[in-house]
Write an enzyme that holds these catalytic residues in place. Structure first.
Site, short mmCIF file in Angstrom:
data_model
loop_
_atom_site.label_atom_id
_atom_site.label_comp_id
_atom_site.label_asym_id
_atom_site.label_seq_id
_atom_site.Cartn_x
_atom_site.Cartn_y
_atom_site.Cartn_z
N ASN A 9 0.86 -1.18 0.00
CA ASN A 9 0.00 0.00 0.00
C ASN A 9 0.90 1.23 0.00
O ASN A 9 1.48 1.58 1.03
CB ASN A 9 -0.90 -0.04 1.25
CG ASN A 9 -1.75 1.21 1.39
OD1 ASN A 9 -1.80 2.04 0.49
ND2 ASN A 9 -2.42 1.34 2.52
N LYS A 11 0.10 4.26 -0.28
CA LYS A 11 -0.54 5.46 0.29
C LYS A 11 -0.22 6.68 -0.59
O LYS A 11 -0.20 6.54 -1.81
CB LYS A 11 -0.10 5.65 1.74
CG LYS A 11 -0.29 4.36 2.55
CD LYS A 11 -0.10 4.54 4.03
CE LYS A 11 -0.33 3.20 4.72
NZ LYS A 11 -0.26 3.27 6.16
N HIS A 95 -9.70 1.00 4.69
CA HIS A 95 -8.44 1.22 5.41
C HIS A 95 -8.69 2.18 6.57
O HIS A 95 -9.48 3.11 6.46
CB HIS A 95 -7.39 1.79 4.46
CG HIS A 95 -6.02 1.77 5.06
ND1 HIS A 95 -5.61 2.72 5.95
CD2 HIS A 95 -5.01 0.89 4.92
CE1 HIS A 95 -4.37 2.42 6.34
NE2 HIS A 95 -3.98 1.32 5.73
N GLU A 97 -7.05 4.54 7.63
CA GLU A 97 -6.81 5.95 7.31
C GLU A 97 -7.98 6.59 6.57
O GLU A 97 -8.03 7.81 6.42
CB GLU A 97 -5.50 6.08 6.52
CG GLU A 97 -4.31 5.87 7.43
CD GLU A 97 -3.08 5.33 6.74
OE1 GLU A 97 -2.98 5.43 5.50
OE2 GLU A 97 -2.21 4.80 7.44
N GLU A 177 -5.64 -5.11 10.33
CA GLU A 177 -4.67 -4.06 10.56
C GLU A 177 -4.99 -3.35 11.88
O GLU A 177 -5.78 -2.40 11.90
CB GLU A 177 -4.70 -3.05 9.41
CG GLU A 177 -4.32 -3.64 8.08
CD GLU A 177 -3.66 -2.60 7.18
OE1 GLU A 177 -2.57 -2.89 6.67
OE2 GLU A 177 -4.23 -1.51 7.01
N GLY A 183 2.11 2.18 10.77
CA GLY A 183 3.04 3.30 10.65
C GLY A 183 3.71 3.69 11.96
O GLY A 183 4.33 4.74 12.07
N SER A 223 3.12 -2.14 10.25
CA SER A 223 4.57 -2.15 10.52
C SER A 223 5.24 -3.50 10.19
O SER A 223 6.09 -3.98 10.93
CB SER A 223 4.85 -1.75 11.97
OG SER A 223 4.39 -0.43 12.21
P1 PGA Z 1 2.66 0.29 7.58
O1 PGA Z 1 1.23 0.47 6.90
O2 PGA Z 1 3.24 -0.99 7.04
O3 PGA Z 1 3.45 1.49 7.13
O4 PGA Z 1 2.45 0.22 9.04
C1 PGA Z 1 0.37 -0.62 6.71
C2 PGA Z 1 -0.94 -0.18 6.13
O5 PGA Z 1 -1.46 0.86 6.53
O6 PGA Z 1 -1.50 -0.87 5.26
#
Ligand code: PGA
Length: 267
Positions: A9, A11, A95, A97, A177, A183, A223
């Site tokens: 992803n 982003k 997601h 976010e 997640e 993140g 992460s």
């Molecule tokens: P990250 O993001 O690996 O940077 O923690 C994962 C995600 O949001 O899909």
């Protein structure tokens, strides 16, 4: 047997030149027919050029979002058909976010504020166009600390997948997640991931039966790094990973792919 899936992803990262470079160096490392499915999810405006870049590679492409209506006055949005026509096979939906944004004014506050019923409409729109949803669920830290992890996930799965047929659910990808792990560099332990994945598969079983539960692929996200991918994958209910930050570096993403393949090939 569920084929492992390693999804990146991106982003809102990378410029077009670095996106092209990332895909071509990744493609150069991959065997012609990797035993895992490999997916990258670029921002909307890179989808057309990335479709060219992934063409004739084993890498598949997904979008990060879509809007559930087929057309109309929805400024700034793209329909499922528009997404598919770029060459996408998958789409990330729900997601965290988009459900809420961490680190805005309220750490668990809402910017996009997508709720379960909007996400459910998006899942239906994606399936209607033959896109595979990568449907994300996960609890916040506050919810986990209050002992609500299972209840939150149950609600998200039941509401988000409402109205689907069992065979549609069997073809889905669900990504667990935990919001506190995205993140943050703070990964769920393999035991925490296993517990949540087991719970998700149980909810799918209760709602849609054995074939759906056996077919649906459940990814872990939050992460993921080359260092922790193997221990996370080392569980029968973990069918792959959804990778944010580490998917922006070809070496790291490739190392994660290799870790997933080696765990699953060992059986
Ligand atoms: P990250 O993001 O690996 O940077 O923690 C994962 C995600 O949001 O899909």
């Amino acid at each position: 047997v569920r084929r492992p899936l390693v999804a990146g992803n991106w982003k809102m990262n990378l410029d077009l030149a670095s996106a092209r470079e990332l895909v071509s160096s990744l493609a150069a490392k991959l065997p012609a027919e990797p035993s895992a499915e490999i997916l990258v999810c670029p921002p909307f405006i890179y989808l057309f050029p990335m479709a060219k870049a992934v063409n004739e590679t084993p890498i598949r492409m997904g979008a990060q979002n879509l809007w559930p209506e087929p057309k109309g006055a929805f400024t700034g949005e793209c329909s499922a058909r528009m997404v598919r026509k770029t060459g996408c096979t998958h789409v990330i939906l729900g997601h965290s976010e988009r459900r809420h944004t961490i680190g805005w004014t309220d750490p668990e506050g809402s910017v996009h504020g997508e709720d379960d019923s909007l996400i459910n409409r998006k899942v239906h729109a994606a399936l209607g166009e033959g896109l595979v949803p990568v449907f994300c669920v996960g609890e916040t830290l506050r919810q986990r600390d209050k002992g609500e992890m299972e209840a939150v996930i149950s609600r998200q799965v039941v509401a988000g997948l409402n109205g689907l047929r069992p065979e549609q659910v069997a073809g889905l990808v669900i990504a667990y997640e935990p919001v506190w792990a995205i993140g943050t560099g703070r990964t769920a332990s393999p035991e925490q991931a296993a517990e949540a994945h087991r719970h998700i598969r149980r909810v799918v079983f209760e709602q849609y039966g054995g074939e759906a539960a056996a077919g649906v692929r459940i990814l872990y996200g939050g992460s993921v790094t080359p260092e922790n991918a193997e221990s996370l994958m080392n569980n029968e209910d973990v069918d792959g990973v959804l990778v944010g930050g580490a998917s922006l570096h070809a070496d790291d993403f490739f190392a994660i792919i290799q870790a997933c393949i080696s765990v699953k090939d060992r059986g």
